[in-house]
Motif scaffolding. Sequence first.
Motif, PDB file in Angstrom:
ATOM      1  N   PRO A  64      -2.036   4.496   8.761  1.00  0.00           N
ATOM      2  CA  PRO A  64      -2.787   3.565   7.926  1.00  0.00           C
ATOM      3  C   PRO A  64      -4.254   3.969   7.876  1.00  0.00           C
ATOM      4  O   PRO A  64      -4.752   4.616   8.791  1.00  0.00           O
ATOM      5  CB  PRO A  64      -2.606   2.222   8.621  1.00  0.00           C
ATOM      6  CG  PRO A  64      -2.200   2.530   9.998  1.00  0.00           C
ATOM      7  CD  PRO A  64      -1.515   3.854   9.958  1.00  0.00           C
ATOM      8  N   PRO A  65      -4.952   3.589   6.832  1.00  0.00           N
ATOM      9  CA  PRO A  65      -6.376   3.932   6.745  1.00  0.00           C
ATOM     10  C   PRO A  65      -7.155   3.234   7.858  1.00  0.00           C
ATOM     11  O   PRO A  65      -6.807   2.138   8.281  1.00  0.00           O
ATOM     12  CB  PRO A  65      -6.787   3.422   5.365  1.00  0.00           C
ATOM     13  CG  PRO A  65      -5.758   2.429   4.986  1.00  0.00           C
ATOM     14  CD  PRO A  65      -4.494   2.818   5.687  1.00  0.00           C
ATOM     15  N   THR A  66      -8.194   3.895   8.312  1.00  0.00           N
ATOM     16  CA  THR A  66      -9.015   3.289   9.357  1.00  0.00           C
ATOM     17  C   THR A  66      -9.894   2.211   8.735  1.00  0.00           C
ATOM     18  O   THR A  66     -10.436   2.376   7.638  1.00  0.00           O
ATOM     19  CB  THR A  66      -9.906   4.337  10.041  1.00  0.00           C
ATOM     20  OG1 THR A  66     -10.699   4.975   9.041  1.00  0.00           O
ATOM     21  CG2 THR A  66      -9.078   5.369  10.771  1.00  0.00           C
ATOM     22  N   PRO A  67     -10.042   1.093   9.428  1.00  0.00           N
ATOM     23  CA  PRO A  67     -10.867   0.011   8.877  1.00  0.00           C
ATOM     24  C   PRO A  67     -12.342   0.406   8.886  1.00  0.00           C
ATOM     25  O   PRO A  67     -12.826   1.021   9.829  1.00  0.00           O
ATOM     26  CB  PRO A  67     -10.604  -1.168   9.809  1.00  0.00           C
ATOM     27  CG  PRO A  67      -9.974  -0.601  11.020  1.00  0.00           C
ATOM     28  CD  PRO A  67      -9.410   0.732  10.672  1.00  0.00           C
ATOM     29  N   SER A  68     -13.029   0.047   7.832  1.00  0.00           N
ATOM     30  CA  SER A  68     -14.465   0.330   7.768  1.00  0.00           C
ATOM     31  C   SER A  68     -15.227  -0.923   8.174  1.00  0.00           C
ATOM     32  O   SER A  68     -14.805  -2.030   7.916  1.00  0.00           O
ATOM     33  CB  SER A  68     -14.867   0.769   6.358  1.00  0.00           C
ATOM     34  OG  SER A  68     -14.531  -0.246   5.449  1.00  0.00           O
ATOM     35  N   PRO A 118       0.816  -1.209   0.000  1.00  0.00           N
ATOM     36  CA  PRO A 118       0.000   0.000   0.000  1.00  0.00           C
ATOM     37  C   PRO A 118       0.857   1.269   0.000  1.00  0.00           C
ATOM     38  O   PRO A 118       1.967   1.284   0.539  1.00  0.00           O
ATOM     39  CB  PRO A 118      -0.814  -0.091   1.285  1.00  0.00           C
ATOM     40  CG  PRO A 118      -0.395  -1.316   1.990  1.00  0.00           C
ATOM     41  CD  PRO A 118       0.656  -1.993   1.208  1.00  0.00           C
ATOM     42  N   GLN A 119       0.324   2.312  -0.576  1.00  0.00           N
ATOM     43  CA  GLN A 119       1.061   3.574  -0.673  1.00  0.00           C
ATOM     44  C   GLN A 119       1.345   4.177   0.699  1.00  0.00           C
ATOM     45  O   GLN A 119       2.408   4.737   0.926  1.00  0.00           O
ATOM     46  CB  GLN A 119       0.290   4.580  -1.539  1.00  0.00           C
ATOM     47  CG  GLN A 119       1.049   5.871  -1.776  1.00  0.00           C
ATOM     48  CD  GLN A 119       2.391   5.647  -2.462  1.00  0.00           C
ATOM     49  OE1 GLN A 119       2.479   4.883  -3.413  1.00  0.00           O
ATOM     50  NE2 GLN A 119       3.426   6.315  -1.986  1.00  0.00           N
ATOM     51  N   TRP A 120       0.415   4.040   1.642  1.00  0.00           N
ATOM     52  CA  TRP A 120       0.643   4.615   2.963  1.00  0.00           C
ATOM     53  C   TRP A 120       1.852   3.979   3.634  1.00  0.00           C
ATOM     54  O   TRP A 120       2.580   4.638   4.369  1.00  0.00           O
ATOM     55  CB  TRP A 120      -0.591   4.511   3.855  1.00  0.00           C
ATOM     56  CG  TRP A 120      -0.973   3.106   4.236  1.00  0.00           C
ATOM     57  CD1 TRP A 120      -1.886   2.315   3.613  1.00  0.00           C
ATOM     58  CD2 TRP A 120      -0.446   2.344   5.328  1.00  0.00           C
ATOM     59  NE1 TRP A 120      -1.955   1.097   4.240  1.00  0.00           N
ATOM     60  CE2 TRP A 120      -1.080   1.087   5.293  1.00  0.00           C
ATOM     61  CE3 TRP A 120       0.491   2.582   6.312  1.00  0.00           C
ATOM     62  CZ2 TRP A 120      -0.813   0.074   6.219  1.00  0.00           C
ATOM     63  CZ3 TRP A 120       0.766   1.582   7.233  1.00  0.00           C
ATOM     64  CH2 TRP A 120       0.117   0.346   7.174  1.00  0.00           C
ATOM     65  N   SER A 166       2.509   9.531   8.204  1.00  0.00           N
ATOM     66  CA  SER A 166       1.284   9.006   7.625  1.00  0.00           C
ATOM     67  C   SER A 166       0.742   7.917   8.536  1.00  0.00           C
ATOM     68  O   SER A 166       1.482   7.269   9.262  1.00  0.00           O
ATOM     69  CB  SER A 166       1.581   8.421   6.242  1.00  0.00           C
ATOM     70  OG  SER A 166       0.435   7.850   5.695  1.00  0.00           O
TER      71      SER A 166
END
Length: 56
Positions: A51-55, A37-39, A49
Amino acid sequence: MTTTENPTPRKARSMQVRSAAARASIKLREYDNKPVPQWLRDVAAGKDSAPPTPSR
């Protein structure tokens, strides 16, 4: 370390540790031929940065 040396600030040290862990994770993912992943690449590059939060 002597008393005349300045200790590394915690935030800078923390970023170094995160970057090293991200670089190791990238190498493992590339070795296993998994997408990176880019992050994770951003963290390895030293960018602050998260990580994206899980949905759900």
